[in-house]
Design a protein around this motif. Structure first.
Motif, PDB file in Angstrom:
ATOM      1  N   GLU A   1       0.796  -1.230   0.000  1.00  0.00           N
ATOM      2  CA  GLU A   1       0.000   0.000   0.000  1.00  0.00           C
ATOM      3  C   GLU A   1       0.826   1.277   0.000  1.00  0.00           C
ATOM      4  N   THR A   2       2.043   1.230   0.566  1.00  0.00           N
ATOM      5  CA  THR A   2       2.817   2.470   0.719  1.00  0.00           C
ATOM      6  C   THR A   2       4.197   2.444   0.076  1.00  0.00           C
ATOM      7  N   GLY A   3       4.722   1.257  -0.253  1.00  0.00           N
ATOM      8  CA  GLY A   3       6.081   1.151  -0.779  1.00  0.00           C
ATOM      9  C   GLY A   3       7.139   1.097   0.305  1.00  0.00           C
ATOM     10  N   LEU A   4       6.738   1.166   1.575  1.00  0.00           N
ATOM     11  CA  LEU A   4       7.695   1.218   2.679  1.00  0.00           C
ATOM     12  C   LEU A   4       7.950  -0.153   3.301  1.00  0.00           C
ATOM     13  N   ASP A   5       9.188  -0.334   3.759  1.00  0.00           N
ATOM     14  CA  ASP A   5       9.575  -1.528   4.506  1.00  0.00           C
ATOM     15  C   ASP A   5       9.479  -1.179   5.984  1.00  0.00           C
ATOM     16  N   VAL A   6       8.891  -2.082   6.772  1.00  0.00           N
ATOM     17  CA  VAL A   6       8.734  -1.808   8.201  1.00  0.00           C
ATOM     18  C   VAL A   6       9.193  -2.972   9.047  1.00  0.00           C
TER      19      VAL A   6
END
Length: 147
Positions: A56-61
């Protein structure tokens, strides 16, 4: 009603003031949620949370403990949802929208406004800023503890 597990991730900006929210395209109108979505068959809620944020955001968490567990009936969909919200931290990636047909916008929102969108009851106002968590345990092992 079909039982559905949903995983969301609470992510703050560097100043710990704003929360990352996604604007979802709804059938009648758009609405904001934390990044996240349904747990797929054979997937843990942890894996679903990380995958959904990336999609959904392209971010790795990376995840911390569980922020909240909530439950709701969505009659219009025929779903009985159990919602697991993790505390998380951004560790890489860049904001991008992979599914524009589902996600209209990714935005940073003031924490108190974000609380309204994630259905924090008024008697728990300010909970989002406390960042309290409980451990996430998988098969008897603590996977994520308090941040």
């Amino acid at each position: 009603m079909k039982r559905v597990d949903v995983a969301y991730v609470l992510l703050f900006d560097e100043k710990n003031e704003k929360v990352l929210m996604v604007k979802n395209r709804g059938q009648n109108s758009s609405y904001y949620t934390l990044p996240g979505g349904a747990v797929e068959c054979g997937e843990t809620i942890e894996e679903a949370a990380i995958r959904e944020v990336k999609e959904e955001t392209g971010l790795d968490v990376k995840l911390g403990g569980i922020f909240t567990v909530s439950e709701a009936f969505f009659e219009e969909r025929g779903h009985h949802a159990i919602v697991f919200t993790f505390n998380g931290e951004i560790i890489g990636g860049e904001i991008s929208i992979s599914f524009p047909e589902e996600i209209e916008k990714v935005t940073w929102m003031e924490a108190d406004l974000a609380e309204n969108h994630i259905h924090i009851p008024k008697e728990l106002k300010g909970l989002i800023k406390k960042k309290s968590t409980v451990p996430y345990i998988f098969r008897g092992n603590v996977v994520h503890n308090s941040n």
